[in-house]
Scaffold this motif. Structure first.
Motif, mmCIF file in Angstrom:
data_model
loop_
_atom_site.group_PDB
_atom_site.id
_atom_site.type_symbol
_atom_site.label_atom_id
_atom_site.label_comp_id
_atom_site.label_asym_id
_atom_site.label_seq_id
_atom_site.Cartn_x
_atom_site.Cartn_y
_atom_site.Cartn_z
ATOM 1 N N SER A 104 0.825 -1.206 0.000
ATOM 2 C CA SER A 104 0.000 0.000 0.000
ATOM 3 C C SER A 104 0.861 1.258 0.000
ATOM 4 C CB SER A 104 -0.927 0.005 1.225
ATOM 5 O OG SER A 104 -1.838 -1.071 1.149
ATOM 6 N N ARG A 105 1.933 1.219 0.805
ATOM 7 C CA ARG A 105 2.836 2.376 0.865
ATOM 8 C C ARG A 105 3.427 2.682 -0.504
ATOM 9 N NH1 ARG A 105 8.404 3.325 1.723
ATOM 10 N NH2 ARG A 105 8.871 1.093 1.811
ATOM 11 N N ALA A 106 3.840 1.628 -1.203
ATOM 12 C CA ALA A 106 4.429 1.820 -2.531
ATOM 13 C C ALA A 106 3.422 2.438 -3.487
ATOM 14 C CB ALA A 106 4.923 0.488 -3.071
ATOM 15 N N PHE A 107 2.190 1.929 -3.481
ATOM 16 C CA PHE A 107 1.156 2.475 -4.363
ATOM 17 C C PHE A 107 0.922 3.951 -4.074
ATOM 18 C CE2 PHE A 107 -3.045 3.684 -5.686
ATOM 19 C CZ PHE A 107 -3.267 2.999 -6.865
ATOM 20 N N VAL A 108 0.745 4.260 -2.793
ATOM 21 C CA VAL A 108 0.411 5.637 -2.411
ATOM 22 C C VAL A 108 1.526 6.591 -2.823
ATOM 23 C CG1 VAL A 108 -0.001 7.172 -0.452
ATOM 24 C CG2 VAL A 108 -1.114 4.918 -0.542
ATOM 25 N N GLU A 109 2.772 6.230 -2.545
ATOM 26 C CA GLU A 109 3.889 7.115 -2.889
ATOM 27 C C GLU A 109 3.967 7.340 -4.399
ATOM 28 O OE1 GLU A 109 7.637 6.043 -1.245
ATOM 29 O OE2 GLU A 109 6.873 5.885 0.816
ATOM 30 N N LEU A 110 3.813 6.260 -5.166
ATOM 31 C CA LEU A 110 3.920 6.378 -6.622
ATOM 32 C C LEU A 110 2.742 7.155 -7.202
ATOM 33 C CD1 LEU A 110 5.200 2.769 -7.343
ATOM 34 C CD2 LEU A 110 6.530 4.873 -7.509
ATOM 35 N N PHE A 111 1.558 6.988 -6.612
ATOM 36 C CA PHE A 111 0.398 7.748 -7.078
ATOM 37 C C PHE A 111 0.610 9.247 -6.837
ATOM 38 C CE2 PHE A 111 -3.659 9.852 -6.348
ATOM 39 C CZ PHE A 111 -4.378 9.492 -7.485
ATOM 40 N N LYS A 112 1.090 9.576 -5.657
ATOM 41 C CA LYS A 112 1.261 10.990 -5.326
ATOM 42 C C LYS A 112 2.393 11.623 -6.133
ATOM 43 C CE LYS A 112 -0.808 10.548 -0.750
ATOM 44 N NZ LYS A 112 -2.015 11.313 -1.077
ATOM 45 N N GLU A 113 3.286 10.811 -6.672
ATOM 46 C CA GLU A 113 4.336 11.328 -7.559
ATOM 47 C C GLU A 113 3.840 11.469 -8.998
ATOM 48 O OE1 GLU A 113 7.903 9.029 -7.420
ATOM 49 O OE2 GLU A 113 7.994 9.080 -5.235
ATOM 50 N N GLY A 114 2.626 11.024 -9.252
ATOM 51 C CA GLY A 114 2.086 11.101 -10.601
ATOM 52 C C GLY A 114 2.486 9.941 -11.489
ATOM 53 N N LEU A 115 3.039 8.884 -10.889
ATOM 54 C CA LEU A 115 3.485 7.734 -11.675
ATOM 55 C C LEU A 115 2.394 6.681 -11.839
ATOM 56 C CD1 LEU A 115 7.122 7.263 -10.307
ATOM 57 C CD2 LEU A 115 6.378 8.371 -12.427
ATOM 58 N N ILE A 116 1.374 6.737 -10.994
ATOM 59 C CA ILE A 116 0.244 5.813 -11.130
ATOM 60 C C ILE A 116 -0.979 6.613 -11.565
ATOM 61 C CG2 ILE A 116 -1.393 4.380 -9.839
ATOM 62 C CD1 ILE A 116 0.888 3.221 -8.277
ATOM 63 N N TRP A 159 -10.924 -10.628 -6.457
ATOM 64 C CA TRP A 159 -11.206 -10.328 -5.055
ATOM 65 C C TRP A 159 -10.029 -10.701 -4.161
ATOM 66 C CZ3 TRP A 159 -16.927 -12.410 -4.410
ATOM 67 C CH2 TRP A 159 -17.788 -11.556 -5.126
ATOM 68 N N TRP A 160 -9.269 -11.704 -4.568
ATOM 69 C CA TRP A 160 -8.150 -12.175 -3.751
ATOM 70 C C TRP A 160 -6.884 -11.429 -4.159
ATOM 71 C CZ3 TRP A 160 -6.560 -14.175 0.525
ATOM 72 C CH2 TRP A 160 -5.360 -14.864 0.635
ATOM 73 N N GLY A 161 -6.335 -10.666 -3.233
ATOM 74 C CA GLY A 161 -5.133 -9.906 -3.537
ATOM 75 C C GLY A 161 -5.095 -8.628 -2.727
ATOM 76 N N HIS A 162 -4.132 -7.780 -3.018
ATOM 77 C CA HIS A 162 -4.004 -6.495 -2.336
ATOM 78 C C HIS A 162 -4.955 -5.494 -3.002
ATOM 79 C CE1 HIS A 162 0.013 -8.381 -1.585
ATOM 80 N NE2 HIS A 162 -0.292 -7.996 -0.372
ATOM 81 N N ARG A 163 -5.966 -5.119 -2.273
ATOM 82 C CA ARG A 163 -6.969 -4.227 -2.850
ATOM 83 C C ARG A 163 -6.358 -2.839 -3.067
ATOM 84 N NH1 ARG A 163 -13.245 -4.120 -0.849
ATOM 85 N NH2 ARG A 163 -14.082 -2.851 -2.559
ATOM 86 N N ILE A 164 -6.692 -2.242 -4.180
ATOM 87 C CA ILE A 164 -6.130 -0.935 -4.520
ATOM 88 C C ILE A 164 -6.543 0.087 -3.454
ATOM 89 C CG2 ILE A 164 -6.338 0.972 -6.173
ATOM 90 C CD1 ILE A 164 -6.193 -1.118 -8.383
ATOM 91 N N PRO A 165 -5.571 0.792 -2.855
ATOM 92 C CA PRO A 165 -5.882 1.698 -1.725
ATOM 93 C C PRO A 165 -6.416 3.052 -2.183
ATOM 94 C CG PRO A 165 -3.518 1.679 -2.115
ATOM 95 C CD PRO A 165 -4.121 0.704 -3.100
ATOM 96 N N VAL A 166 -7.485 2.986 -2.948
ATOM 97 C CA VAL A 166 -8.136 4.202 -3.446
ATOM 98 C C VAL A 166 -9.618 4.122 -3.063
ATOM 99 C CG1 VAL A 166 -8.785 5.520 -5.494
ATOM 100 C CG2 VAL A 166 -6.519 4.464 -5.357
ATOM 101 N N TRP A 167 -10.123 5.196 -2.464
ATOM 102 C CA TRP A 167 -11.535 5.274 -2.089
ATOM 103 C C TRP A 167 -12.184 6.447 -2.821
ATOM 104 C CZ3 TRP A 167 -7.706 3.537 0.961
ATOM 105 C CH2 TRP A 167 -7.940 2.402 1.746
ATOM 106 N N TYR A 168 -13.452 6.246 -3.233
ATOM 107 C CA TYR A 168 -14.224 7.294 -3.900
ATOM 108 C C TYR A 168 -15.351 7.742 -2.955
ATOM 109 C CZ TYR A 168 -12.065 4.811 -7.825
ATOM 110 O OH TYR A 168 -11.174 4.191 -8.664
ATOM 111 N N ARG A 169 -15.534 9.057 -2.857
ATOM 112 C CA ARG A 169 -16.673 9.544 -2.070
ATOM 113 C C ARG A 169 -17.949 9.038 -2.722
ATOM 114 N NH1 ARG A 169 -16.747 13.138 1.947
ATOM 115 N NH2 ARG A 169 -14.668 13.944 1.453
ATOM 116 N N LYS A 170 -18.847 8.487 -1.933
ATOM 117 C CA LYS A 170 -19.996 7.771 -2.485
ATOM 118 C C LYS A 170 -20.839 8.626 -3.413
ATOM 119 C CE LYS A 170 -20.562 4.075 0.900
ATOM 120 N NZ LYS A 170 -21.420 3.458 1.936
ATOM 121 N N ASN A 171 -21.033 9.889 -3.084
ATOM 122 C CA ASN A 171 -21.894 10.714 -3.932
ATOM 123 C C ASN A 171 -21.226 11.092 -5.252
ATOM 124 O OD1 ASN A 171 -20.057 12.624 -3.142
ATOM 125 N ND2 ASN A 171 -21.476 13.768 -1.832
#
Length: 890
Positions: free
Chosen positions: A157-169, A409-421
């Motif tokens: 999760s840490r790797a995903f978040v860091e790379l996303f915030k760098e604009g790489l994901i 379903w089995w695996g590391h779920r992508i650590p991205v959440w969307y506001r429901k509305n």
């Protein structure tokens, strides 16, 4: 010394030592140790996996490296772990669920299904590790890791978040490999290309103006409804005048343009290519370049979705293929059908053809590509064999963004959440990246939002390789990393050089600012004796557990290493595994032979002769040969050096030469020298052999009393004996002289045995040789020569005058004679040789007749002619030999 049973029982010995190693924590690494570190992480097998020969080869090599490093005084961490294997595990568990209850995962829901997967993992997930323990693998089993462990999941999760915030994901709509059964995108690694017998359909595309038609060849007529153009090469003179005109699409009729694209192969098919951007990667690129419409006519599960063509709508893609051909034939638009073989990508797990599919997925722009390229180019990371460095560099030069999402379903779920509305709007957006985070409608983090009831998490999981690329450091806590990272070696297959090795290197530089390992050894692919890839369907893939039951784990390891040359595929030959078991028996019997001689008389002063000094010098050289082979990662050379020394030098020569020293009444000094030499050789040899045959070497080390001399420590935690201690009191001149004399002795014995064989004298037939020496031959040498030659005596007669006809051989020790009186019937022997010469003359005549025939030379294949010439040479050589023998008897 402790008595050994008469027969070696590998299963008993192996179970005994595996249990002791584990109970005494012999494999556990101490991160606080002052010893220099050596570390290696296991390529994590799938949690669903069971042992196959590829695992045996890979893990035997790792075990050799780990055990050798311990012997050299290093603190060793060999870290084991398994991969959650997203697709494989989910398919396996859902199949079991369907068989037991008739339900699918959708009937249970995500949370309940994942509980079921964890239950399955806890019950069945450790099978392969039990099998690796049986093989003798010295992993730090107390530190077993799993890619879905809490600590490792946090790293992912840490790797995903860091790379996303760098604009790489980012998330976008791109062409991916799609499995219609697993209903997920696949990596290229999960796609197996298979040669497939297909059909090539040539179809008439009518020109819109009615002036003619274009013939277009395709293997997929069921996707014609998604055609948006027909492309031709602008350099093809047949079609230049048609570029810019329209043709009528044969199914779901509509006008589509004829366009020019230089990537169209002029020689393939008809030279005209239907462009279906939604269902072919190359077509997608052409469509993007020409701003063409994208029409998708396939559902995720591989059915046709085209209400405008009701005859095909709802059909499975392969049913639709047959039906579309039937429709085209009825319309008079099917020109011809040809048999056609092409490579088709299959889903590795579902074993069905994949679909190139335009899909909304998460992608990663690779970080640290430059650093990864330079690390290998500069030699900071060494690839073995070196040729793989070019393959690696080429891939990095042409690198594409990585599709990291999977619809599982089995695996590391992508650590991205969307506001429901806003979730529906965001998920439907054409793209999503770090710039969208500012809206406040998405949350990307290692933990959920503070008010989770107002948020919806992305449903996808990450590609299994996204977790695996963090493996070398993600498996270690801070203390372990401080001691053992970067790791020392990686042993893996070249088939995952891109999907795992290259990515780990990039991840190492990105997240740890250091390389993840120093050396990468690429193992060979194991094929059967005919060179075919092993598979269950061919029935040519033996079960390693069966092989271990038959030959022992050590026999399997040793036999496999002997046939595993660096850089080429391994041709598996079970007889070589049998040779591994035979070698274990040879070693065991040699140890028993030593034990039967009892203890050395401490009062006796050893009297070392040439054969003692020679074998110790060869033992010292063996240390060097082993070190050189392992430094070069030449594991078969390492194994062969061990085999050659023990079987040929020690057993076949030395042990045969010294047997008189051990007989009752032998000189105590000679006995002391021989027993002392045997103990030295066995002590050093068992240590050198231990990394490849750990169980039997431990058993013999203890039984021969060597463990007692090391305070009872097992061999695996005992430092390697120092080769500089060998021959310390023997000067270089004496060593050279001893080596020369021993070599002359062994070669002369070989010539003597050949003389006996030439006259059909049995090897155990006691004969009397006469040696007319060309150098000083003392009684000890003569006595050993008689023993080695199977002679009753070897007389040393400097002035010997042989009778005419006495067989002789010129040897390094002098001229050796074999008086035949009383041994053979000379008249009968002459007659036998004459008859053999007559037969040979006939064979020579046949060969010369063929080779003298110009027609044979011109018409016969080159290898047949070469074979005939070799036969002639062989017959002529035998004729010369027998002629000499006959002359000696006249």
């Amino acid at each position: 010394m402790t008595e050994l049973p008469k027969a070696y029982e590998p299963q008993i010995v192996e179970e005994k030592w595996q249990s002791r190693w584990m109970s005494e924590h012999c494999f556990h690494a101490d991160e606080h140790s002052s010893k220099p570190a050596y570390s290696i992480v296991i390529p994590p097998p799938n949690v669903t996996g069971v042992l196959h020969l590829g695992h045996v080869l890979n893990n035997s090599i790792q075990d050799i490296l780990a055990r050798r490093a311990r012997q050299l005084g290093k603190e060793v961490l060999w870290l084991p772990g398994t991969d959650h294997a997203g697709i494989a595990t989910q398919v396996r568990v859902e199949k079991d669920l369907r068989q037991r209850t008739g339900q699918t995962r959708h009937d249970l829901g995500r949370d309940e299904f994942l509980k079921l997967v964890w239950e399955w993992k806890d019950k069945h997930g450790g099978i392969i590790f039990k099998q690796l323990k049986k093989l003798g693998c010295s992993c730090d089993w107390e530190r077993e890791r799993f890619t879905m462990d809490e600590q490792f999941t946090h790293e992912v999760s840490r790797a995903f978040v860091e790379l996303f915030k760098e604009g790489l994901i980012y998330r976008g709509r791109r062409m991916v490999n799609w499995c219609p059964v697993s209903l997920t995108a696949l990596s290229d690694e999960e796609v197996i290309m298979k040669p497939t017998k297909s059909k090539l359909y040539t179809i008439r595309y009518k020109l819109e103006n009615g002036s003619g038609e274009l013939l277009v060849a395709t293997t997929r007529p069921e996707t014609i409804m998604a055609d948006v153009a027909v492309a031709v090469n602008p350099n093809d003179p047949r079609f230049g005048h048609l570029i810019g005109q329209n043709v009528i699409r044969p199914l779901c009729a509509a006008p589509i343009p004829i366009i020019a694209d230089e990537h169209v192969e002029i020689e393939f098919g008809t030279g005209a290519l239907k462009i279906t951007p939604a269902h072919d990667r190359a077509d997608f690129e052409i469509g993007q370049k020409n701003n063409l419409e994208i029409i998708d006519v396939l559902t995720p599960d591989g059915r046709i979705e085209c209400p405008g063509c009701p005859e095909l709508h709802g059909l499975d893609r392969f049913e639709a293929r047959d039906k579309s051909v039937e429709i085209l034939r009825g319309l008079g638009l099917l020109h011809k059908v040809e048999e056609y073989e092409n490579n088709v990508g299959y889903s590795e797990r579902a074993d069905v053809p994949i679909e190139p599919r335009l899909s909304m997925q998460w992608f990663l722009k690779y970080p640290c590509v430059k650093e990864a390229a330079e690390a290998v180019a500069s030699g900071d990371i060494t690839f073995r064999p070196a040729r793989w460095a070019k393959t690696y560099a080429h891939w990095l030069e042409n690198i594409q963004d990585w599709c990291i999402s999977r619809q599982l379903w089995w695996g590391h779920r992508i650590p991205v959440w969307y506001r429901k509305n806003a979730a529906d709007t965001l998920k439907a957006a054409p793209s999503l990246d770090v710039s969208d985070e500012a809206t406040g409608n998405i949350h990307v983090g290692t933990t959920p939002p503070a008010d989770p009831e107002n948020w919806e998490q992305d449903g996808d999981v990450l590609d299994t390789w996204f977790s695996s690329w963090l493996w070398p450091f993600g498996t270690m806590d801070e203390e372990l990393r401080a001691k053992f990272y970067p790791t020392s070696d990686l042993v893996t297959g070249p088939d995952i050089i891109f999907f795992w090795v290259a990515r780990m290197i990039m991840a190492g530089y990105r997240f740890e600012d250091r390389k993840p390992f120093s050396n990468v050894f690429f193992t060979s692919i194991i094929r059967d004796i005919l060179g075919r890839k092993m598979s269950k369907s061919l029935g040519n893939s033996p079960d390693p557990l069966d092989l271990m039951a038959t030959y022992g784990a050590d026999g399997l390891r040793f036999g496999l290493m002997r046939i595993a040359p660096t850089g080429t595929d391994v041709r598996f030959d079970e007889s070589q595994i049998g040779e591994g078991r035979n070698f274990a028996n040879k070693l065991y019997n040699a140890a028993r032979f030593r034990m039967m001689q009892g203890e050395t008389d401490a009062a006796a002063e050893p009297a070392y002769t040439a054969v003692h000094i020679d074998i110790l010098a060869k033992l010292k050289q063996l240390h060097t040969d082993v070190a050189d082979a392992l430094a070069a990662y030449e594991f078969n050379a390492y194994t062969q050096a061990l085999y050659q020394f023990f079987w040929s030098e020690y057993c076949a020569l030395f042990l045969e030469a010294i047997k008189n020293d051990l007989r009752e009444g032998a000189d105590p000094s000679a006995r002391a020298a021989t027993l002392g030499t045997m103990d030295t050789v066995m002590r050093h040899y068992l240590a050198l052999l231990h990394p490849i045959m750990p169980h039997i070497t431990e058993e013999l080390w203890a039984s021969l009393g060597f463990a007692a001399a090391e305070a009872g420590k097992p061999l695996m935690v005992t430092p390697l004996p120092d080769p500089s201690s060998l021959l310390q009191n023997i000067g270089e001149e004496q060593r050279t002289a001893a080596g020369t004399l021993a070599a002359a002795l062994y070669e002369t014995a070989n010539r003597a045995r050949n003389l006996k064989a030439e006259y059909n004298l049995a090897t155990n037939k006691k004969v009397q040789f006469i040696l007319k020496p060309s150098m000083n031959v003392d009684p000890d040498t003569a006595s050993r020569l008689a023993l080695l030659a199977g002679a009753e005596t070897v007389g040393i007669e400097p002035a010997y005058a042989a009778e005419k006809g006495t067989p002789a051989s010129l040897t390094p020790l002098g001229e050796l004679f074999l008086p035949l009186e009383g041994l053979v019937d000379v008249d009968a022997e002459r007659e036998r040789i004459r008859k053999e010469l007559e037969k040979i003359a006939r064979e020579i005549s046949k060969c010369e007749g063929k080779l003298g025939n110009a027609g044979f030379i011109d018409r016969a294949p080159a290898d047949v002619v070469a074979q005939e010439r070799a036969r002639l040479t062989e017959w002529q050589s035998k004729q010369a030999q027998l002629t000499g023998m006959l002359s000696a008897l006249l």
